[in-house]
Every structure is written in C-alpha cells, then in structure tokens.
Design an enzyme around this catalytic site. Structure first.
Site, PDB file in Angstrom:
ATOM      1  N   CYS A   2      34.065  92.527  31.531  1.00  0.00           N
ATOM      2  CA  CYS A   2      35.266  91.955  32.145  1.00  0.00           C
ATOM      3  C   CYS A   2      35.655  92.770  33.378  1.00  0.00           C
ATOM      4  CB  CYS A   2      36.412  91.991  31.142  1.00  0.00           C
ATOM      5  SG  CYS A   2      36.010  91.174  29.600  1.00  0.00           S
ATOM      6  N   ARG A  27      30.659  89.793  38.617  1.00  0.00           N
ATOM      7  CA  ARG A  27      30.396  90.307  37.271  1.00  0.00           C
ATOM      8  C   ARG A  27      30.065  89.182  36.304  1.00  0.00           C
ATOM      9  NH1 ARG A  27      31.638  94.950  35.732  1.00  0.00           N
ATOM     10  NH2 ARG A  27      32.873  96.456  36.881  1.00  0.00           N
ATOM     11  N   TRP A  91      34.789  87.972  30.357  1.00  0.00           N
ATOM     12  CA  TRP A  91      33.446  87.514  29.966  1.00  0.00           C
ATOM     13  C   TRP A  91      33.494  87.507  28.440  1.00  0.00           C
ATOM     14  CZ3 TRP A  91      28.753  90.244  28.199  1.00  0.00           C
ATOM     15  CH2 TRP A  91      27.588  89.481  28.360  1.00  0.00           C
ATOM     16  N   GLY A 118      36.110  95.836  27.192  1.00  0.00           N
ATOM     17  CA  GLY A 118      35.461  96.616  26.137  1.00  0.00           C
ATOM     18  C   GLY A 118      35.570  95.856  24.819  1.00  0.00           C
ATOM     19  N   GLU A 498       8.700  91.887  35.833  1.00  0.00           N
ATOM     20  CA  GLU A 498       9.906  91.779  36.676  1.00  0.00           C
ATOM     21  C   GLU A 498       9.975  90.403  37.325  1.00  0.00           C
ATOM     22  OE1 GLU A 498      12.557  93.117  36.837  1.00  0.00           O
ATOM     23  OE2 GLU A 498      13.397  92.417  38.712  1.00  0.00           O
ATOM     24  N   LYS A 502      13.117  87.768  36.776  1.00  0.00           N
ATOM     25  CA  LYS A 502      13.863  87.175  37.905  1.00  0.00           C
ATOM     26  C   LYS A 502      13.911  85.665  37.769  1.00  0.00           C
ATOM     27  CE  LYS A 502      15.812  89.884  39.404  1.00  0.00           C
ATOM     28  NZ  LYS A 502      15.564  90.930  38.508  1.00  0.00           N
ATOM     29  N   GLU A 505      16.050  84.427  34.624  1.00  0.00           N
ATOM     30  CA  GLU A 505      17.495  84.716  34.571  1.00  0.00           C
ATOM     31  C   GLU A 505      18.287  83.943  35.620  1.00  0.00           C
ATOM     32  OE1 GLU A 505      18.976  88.621  35.419  1.00  0.00           O
ATOM     33  OE2 GLU A 505      17.346  89.078  36.771  1.00  0.00           O
ATOM     34  N   HIS A 521      -6.300  86.614  23.759  1.00  0.00           N
ATOM     35  CA  HIS A 521      -5.951  86.970  22.371  1.00  0.00           C
ATOM     36  C   HIS A 521      -4.831  86.096  21.832  1.00  0.00           C
ATOM     37  CE1 HIS A 521      -8.639  90.346  22.641  1.00  0.00           C
ATOM     38  NE2 HIS A 521      -8.057  90.721  23.765  1.00  0.00           N
TER      39      HIS A 521
HETATM   40  C1  AGP Z   1      18.256  92.318  36.147  1.00  0.00           C
HETATM   41  O1  AGP Z   1      18.109  91.316  37.140  1.00  0.00           O
HETATM   42  C2  AGP Z   1      19.368  92.003  35.179  1.00  0.00           C
HETATM   43  N1  AGP Z   1      20.568  91.741  35.834  1.00  0.00           N
HETATM   44  C3  AGP Z   1      19.477  93.027  34.068  1.00  0.00           C
HETATM   45  O2  AGP Z   1      18.245  93.023  33.378  1.00  0.00           O
HETATM   46  C4  AGP Z   1      19.755  94.492  34.496  1.00  0.00           C
HETATM   47  O3  AGP Z   1      18.656  95.009  35.201  1.00  0.00           O
HETATM   48  C5  AGP Z   1      19.969  95.334  33.229  1.00  0.00           C
HETATM   49  O4  AGP Z   1      21.094  94.838  32.553  1.00  0.00           O
HETATM   50  C6  AGP Z   1      20.169  96.818  33.528  1.00  0.00           C
HETATM   51  O5  AGP Z   1      21.297  96.993  34.329  1.00  0.00           O
HETATM   52  P1  AGP Z   1      21.537  98.436  35.009  1.00  0.00           P
HETATM   53  O6  AGP Z   1      20.396  98.675  35.943  1.00  0.00           O
HETATM   54  O7  AGP Z   1      22.863  98.297  35.711  1.00  0.00           O
HETATM   55  O8  AGP Z   1      21.565  99.445  33.904  1.00  0.00           O
END
Ligand code: AGP
Length: 627
Positions: A2, A27, A91, A118, A498, A502, A505, A521
């Site tokens: 949040c 966020r 959130w 939190g 990676e 990308k 997500e 496999h």
């Molecule tokens: C990556 O594109 C995501 N947003 C997510 O996996 C992110 O990398 C992960 O939550 C770690 O975040 P941080 O690097 O702020 O610790």
C-alpha cells in the site's frame, strides 16, 4: 504494497495528498482514500465539541474517482481549512477491494482516522476483544482495529491522541506496519509509526510530509528522514519529533536523495516501462564511470582483498527479476572468480535449512530494498553470522540499512512494476563485482576483455533500442497466442527465465523458460504446430547445442524467434528459425546486459498489443512487502 502520504502545514493538504497518491500509483492498488482535519477560518468559532468531524472519503477503483468525490466536498465547506491530512492507496490483502475496506479507517466516534501499510498478525484477536467491548466495525480489514484501540487509549488520556496514547496503542500490535493517524480534535498534528514497512518523513511545502516511499516526496524535497523499525513520529506544522516505541527522543540523520522529481515522471513516454528501458544506455554509462573508471573496478566494498580470498560459499538472496540477475551472477562468479554461489529464490532459501560454513557470505539483490522474502533471508543470514553484501536501488531502504554492506545500483526511480533498467543495472554491478573478486583471487586475467569493452556497452544498447520496430513485428506474431516457451543454455537459460517473466507479468500470456537441453525430458510433449519458442543465443560454447534444440522443436512444427549474437545468424537460419534479432558483437561476459533489452522490449510490445496496463499489471505490486 500500500501507499501512504501525509501532510501537515500552512497549505491546503488535499492537493498535496492527491499528488502524492498519484505518484504512488505505480505500486499497484485497487482502492484509495483520504482523511482531512477541518480547521475553522474566516473568524468562525472553532467547531463546538462533538462537531469535530473528519472529512473522510474513500472508494474502490482508480484515484480519479476519489479526487472528484473529495474536491466536491471540500468546495462545499467554505470558511474551513484542511491543513492536515492523510491519504492511502490500498493493495488488498485482508478483505476485497471495496469502498468500506479502503483506508482510512475510523473509530466509533469518527474523530480518529488511520492509514496503514503492512499486515497486523494479531488483528483477529484484537477485533474480537474490541467487538466484545462494544466497538462497531465497518470493514473486513486488519487495520481498522488500530482506530478502535486508539479510541480506547483516548478515554484514558483525556480525549486527545497523545504520545502516551499513541505508544500504548502501538504496544498492542503484532506484525508489520507503517501507519499514520489524525485526530479531529487536534488539527496540525499527525501521528506516525514504523515497524518493518517503509516510512519516510521530510520537511517541505510549508510544513511536514510523510510517505511510504520517495517518489511521493520528490516534488517538495530531496532531504528525507528514514524511519527505522520501532520508531514513531509526531508531525506538526513546523516540527517533527522522532521517538522510540519506549518514548525516548531520537535525533535522526538526514538522507540526501540523488533522484530528481522528473525522473519519476513519464516525460513524454507512453509508459514508465518503455521510458525505463530507454534509460538503460545512460545508466550503464553512469555505472561504468562510477564503479569502473578507466576500466579499474572501484566498488565501495568494506572487506579487504584477503577477506574475498577466504570466501568459500556464497548464498544468493533475491526474488523475481533480482533473482534472475543473481542466476547470471552465479555463472560469472563461478567462471570468472572461481567462487561458488548457491542460487535459490529468497522465499525458498530460509526454509531449506541452509548448511552455512565458516567463510560463507550472502549476496542480496533487490531493486526496492523492501521485498519481504528477501529481507527475511537477509535477516536469517545475519542471525546466523553470515556477512551480507546487498545490491539495492532505493537509497535508505530496509535492506540497504540492515545489510552489512550495500552497493547502490543507481538506476534512478523504477516506477513500472516490471523491473527492466534495475535488472540491467544489477547485471553491470554484478559483473564488476565478479571481476573485482576474480582480481583479488588472482584470476583477474579472465575478465580483462569484458572490462575493456564495457565503455562500448551503452552504444551497443542504443543500437538495439534503435531497432525496436523489429521487435514490434515479432510481438505481432505473439499477441494472440496462449503459451510461449523460452529456451537457452548456460547464462542464456537465466536470460530465458527473465524473458519469460517479463512476458507473463505484463501480457498475461503463459510463458515458461526451460534449459534447452531439458526439452526432450518432457516439455517437448507440449510443442506442436505453431507453438511459439523464443531461443536465446549468446553463449559461444553452447550455441550449436541450443540450435540443435531449435531443430527439435522445429521438427514438431514450432515457430521460433531467436535473439542472439549476429555472428550466429547463418547457423540459426540453417537450423530453421523463423525470425532473427541479431545483437552487435561484444565479449561473452557483457552479452547478458545486451540480450536483456530485446527480451524486455518484446514483452512490452506484446503487452501493448494486448492492451494491458504495462506499468501496473493486475494482481502485482512494485514492492512485495508481504511474504
Ligand atoms: C519483476 O519484473 C517483478 N516486478 C518482480 O519479480 C520483482 O523483481 C521482485 O518482486 C523483486 O523485487 P525487488 O527487486 O524490489 O526485491
């Protein structure tokens, strides 16, 4: 995670709070709200007792709905000033995103309002006890118990929130929180506290501000005070008083933030994500100049060369994209520096009973410096006496402050939820770390070629960015598919992971990365006519084998898009790839930084074609501060 904003000062709080919440939109959130404390102006007598009512407006959905609601109400109360207020973007973790569950939450009298980031782990018990004492709850959230606990403390403290009441309430909470509260009977005062969730305080805008993270404060100041765990604050128009949960005053050190406000704005780009990808050449150049001037690695490491000679086993602590950067670093550290690195994801690390030995060390990687899984892994290492080195982007973040040693990745504020420029920055710093460790362990000759070529990397990245349209054309082939496979070997497997993250997500297409040699496999059973496969080809000693796997999937009818060093194009065409994106020549060590960008661009353009909100993908938050 949040977002919290708070303001108390000589100006109207509402525009400052709304602008702050707007800057925290990245966020990810599903509802928002504001509480304002009225003060009579224009000669009217102060509201009579019982008239003390906060202006609380909150609703599910985007900020614009809240803005209309609040502005409409404020204009209907002439002669009243709102110079004190708190705001929140939620959130959802406890309870669905409804108007009732949006913050702020108030007590039974409507005179106290609280916002919180939190999770309160003892909220269920507290709620039952409070309800048994007659308190009426209007939401399903854990946060609401705070307002009612404060209400009870006031009964014992003469009716206004005092330091004593605030601290007495805090003692009853278990879990993580950054929170702010206002009291209708006390305009000009905001109470705050922090345990485990970030909270920053700063002087500015003719008063004092607080927020859950830096971008909300940048338009007003770059000097901030970062609250530590178990620290509380009382903000007033002209002063901020910091104290511990035991009530002891604290003298805080000011942090100078190197970011400028405009860095946290789109500045003509469609989205933050594409802007941040295009910042990569400049970031790589800045990092090279800062950490490898004239090709000599100068990382701010506190341990002497002898310490690195004694290291035996490293432990990666990272999540998501940061973990993928760590997987690349594993290959560099082992091949270049001869230093093994266990590369779990943070959420698994601390539950696997790691077998620590003397001379172990931990490599922590995090853009936000607030990721709960990663922070928990860092704390676990420190509890077991394992020295920790953290690569972090956000200055003064929890991980940056709790690790033994921090090296900042200096990528500027990364606003888009999908990490791109931070990943590239992490790779650069990790490569320099591996080169430094190699050198002090007598293996410096392994990385001289890469270090010498580093000044060329920014221009090579710019060349890749200039060919963005080629990737847009590839994206058009993927915009309607349901599944995509990413394959690679060696460091290309980490890059494939990676690339798949990308894509999934931000486009919501199911994408999986596999070690190319692993297809036969099992996963090969999933390959049929037209199945899209992205092949990553940068590893010189493995490209032939990966192209063999390309032929395997082509034989089953797959459609293959390859991203690799230009010198491999003819081999790739012979293996039957359907599209080719060639990367300009660079030494092997620097190729991951180059291959990352087209993978990011490809995901971005597929998501754009599918109409996703690329900066704020569904269900995700920029900083995952819950486990
Ligand atoms: C990556 O594109 C995501 N947003 C997510 O996996 C992110 O990398 C992960 O939550 C770690 O975040 P941080 O690097 O702020 O610790």
């Amino acid at each position: 995670m949040c977002g919290i904003v708070a303001y108390v000062g000589e100006r109207e709080a509402l525009p400052i709070l709304l602008a702050g919440l707007q800057r925290l939109e990245y966020r990810g959130y599903d509802s928002a709200g504001i509480a304002l404390v009225p003060e009579s102006t224009g000669g009217r007598a102060a509201p009579a007792e019982g008239e003390h009512r906060l202006l609380v407006r909150k609703r599910a959905g985007r900020l614009r709905g809240l803005r209309e609601l609040v502005e409409q109400t404020v204009t209907q109360t002439p002669g009243v000033r709102y110079g004190t207020g708190i705001g929140h973007t939620r959130w959802a973790t406890h309870g669905p995103p409804t108007d009732a569950n949006a913050h702020p939450h108030t007590d039974c009298t409507g005179q106290i309002a609280v916002v919180h980031n939190g999770i309160l782990e003892n909220a269920v018990r507290l709620r039952e006890e409070l309800a048994a004492r007659g308190h009426r709850f209007l939401s399903e959230t854990d946060t609401e118990v705070v307002a009612h606990l404060l209400e009870e403390e006031l009964a014992a403290s003469g009716g206004q929130v005092t330091k004593k009441a605030w601290l007495a309430m805090l003692q009853k909470l278990e879990g993580s929180f950054a929170m702010a509260a206002v009291d209708a009977r006390h305009p000009g005062r905001i109470w705050l506290a922090r345990y485990s969730s970030p909270l920053i305080v700063a002087p500015g805008a003719d008063g004092w501000l607080a927020a859950s993270d830096i971008p909300a404060l940048l338009p007003y100041t770059r000097k901030v005070f970062i609250c530590g765990d178990r620290e509380a604050v009382c903000l007033q128009r002209r002063e901020a008083n910091f104290f511990t949960f035991r009530g002891e005053p604290i003298q805080k050190v000011v942090h100078q933030i190197g970011w400028r406000a405009e860095q946290a704005e789109k500045r003509g780009y469609t989205d933050f994500m594409i802007k941040e990808i295009h910042e990569e050449p400049a970031i790589v150049e800045r990092l090279s100049e800062r950490y490898a001037p004239a090709g000599q690695v100068e990382l701010p490491l506190m341990w002497p060369p002898s310490w690195w000679e004694q290291r035996r086993q490293g432990w990666l602590i990272a999540s998501g994209t940061a973990a993928h950067a760590g997987w690349v670093a594993k290959r560099w550290l082992e091949r270049i520096a001869g230093l093994p690195l266990e590369a779990d994801v943070a959420s698994e690390f601390r539950y696997r009973d790691p077998l620590f030995r003397p001379e172990d060390w931990a490599l922590v990687i995090s853009q936000s410096g607030e990721t709960a899984d990663t922070l928990a892994g860092l704390r676990y290492c420190r509890q077991h006496g394992v020295p920790t080195l953290a690569l972090v982007n956000v200055v003064g973040s929890s991980i940056a402050r709790e690790t033994d040693q921090v090296v900042y990745t200096d990528a500027g504020p990364e606003i888009a939820v999908a990490s791109t420029k931070a990943y590239t920055a992490q790779l650069v710093v990790l490569y320099l770390l591996a080169s430094y460790v190699a050198k002090v362990r007598g293996r410096g000759q392994v990385s001289t070629e890469g270090l010498a070529a580093l000044p060329r990397l920014p221009e090579q990245l710019a060349d890749v960015l200039a060919r963005e349209q080629e990737l847009e054309r590839v994206a058009q082939q993927l915009a309607e598919v349901e599944h995509v496979f990413y394959i690679g070997r060696g460091v290309d497997q980490a890059l494939a992971a990676e690339g798949a993250l990308k894509l999934k997500e931000i486009s919501y297409i199911h994408a999986e990365a596999y070690a190319a040699g692993e297809l036969k496999h099992g996963p090969l059973a999933l390959i049929g006519r037209g199945t899209p496969v992205i092949a990553v080809l940068t590893e010189p000693n493995l490209v032939v084998k990966t192209l063999g796997n390309v032929q395997e999937v082509k034989a089953r009818g797959a459609w293959v898009a390859a991203i690799g060093m230009e010198e491999y194009q003819s081999q790739a065409r012979a293996a039957g790839v359907d599209t080719w994106f060639g990367l300009p020549e660079l030494p092997r060590d620097l190729r991951p930084m180059l291959a990352a960008t087209p993978l990011q661009l490809l995901a971005y353009h597929v998501a754009r074609l599918r109409g996703s909100d690329v900066d704020r993908p569904r269900n995700l938050a920029k900083s995952v501060t819950v486990e």
